[in-house]
Design an enzyme around this catalytic site. Sequence first.
Site, short mmCIF file in Angstrom:
data_model
loop_
_atom_site.label_atom_id
_atom_site.label_comp_id
_atom_site.label_asym_id
_atom_site.label_seq_id
_atom_site.Cartn_x
_atom_site.Cartn_y
_atom_site.Cartn_z
N LYS A 136 -8.97 8.77 -1.52
CA LYS A 136 -9.21 8.56 -0.08
C LYS A 136 -10.67 8.21 0.15
O LYS A 136 -11.58 8.88 -0.33
CB LYS A 136 -8.82 9.81 0.72
N THR A 173 -4.66 2.78 10.58
CA THR A 173 -5.84 2.69 9.73
C THR A 173 -6.91 3.66 10.20
O THR A 173 -7.16 3.79 11.40
CB THR A 173 -6.41 1.25 9.76
N HIS A 199 -7.72 15.87 0.64
CA HIS A 199 -6.87 14.73 0.34
C HIS A 199 -7.03 14.33 -1.12
O HIS A 199 -7.90 14.84 -1.83
CB HIS A 199 -7.21 13.54 1.24
N GLY A 220 0.81 -1.21 0.00
CA GLY A 220 0.00 0.00 0.00
C GLY A 220 0.84 1.26 0.00
O GLY A 220 2.07 1.21 0.11
#
Length: 236
Positions: free
Chosen positions: A130, A70, A126, A17
């Site tokens: 996202k 997270t 962002h 990721g």
Amino acid sequence: MRSTEQPLRLTLIAPGGRMGKAIAAAVEEDGNFALDPDHGDVIVDFSAPEALATSLDRAVRAAAPILVGTTGLDDFASRRIAEASQTVPVLRASNTSLGVALLEELVERAAQVLGHGWDVEILEMHHRMKRDAPSGTALSLGAAAARGRGEPMRKEDVRSGRDLERSEGAIGFASLRGGTVVGDHDVVFAGAGERFILSHRADSRMIFARGALTAARFLAAQQPGLYTMRDVVGAL
């Protein structure tokens, strides 16, 4: 047992990721850390909400500290994190930037001084990919403002609409998504005839990755419990 001269081994959840790759790059820069996919001294999870239960179970079974980066977690996930923290050290962070950790402290202090007569609006932007909105960092900043006022953050204020009326002193949120923006956060204290704005700009994910390394180093020395980036900053 690992000696203090040996690198701190990190097990990355979702190493492919965005944050996994950034942390791997930060580890490559810093000889005090190493990656170990199976037997890390600290587990680092920046994956997805649905993977959290497996990560927490793995940490508890291995008696390994875990950094949970997270976001978008629900109340059930929060309870799972609290349960795991009774067995192993757990650091939950919506943002591992040291600058954002300091920003939270400033927001809490500003809210304490300015009081309920000032509205608080938190604007975040962002990248277009996202998934959660408002961002976890924005929610943490809102919670810091609420703490400064000595009150819980109201769930009805957690919304991203642009045309919603707000009661006096409300803590509101606005979210923007687009391009490749890593993370912009503005906390606007709006009073009668004046505004006070605290801001943070992230230009690279490497600031989060380096902050995660600092957090992992802190976490490796802790007893079971639930920690935040404020604990990390306070120990520097």
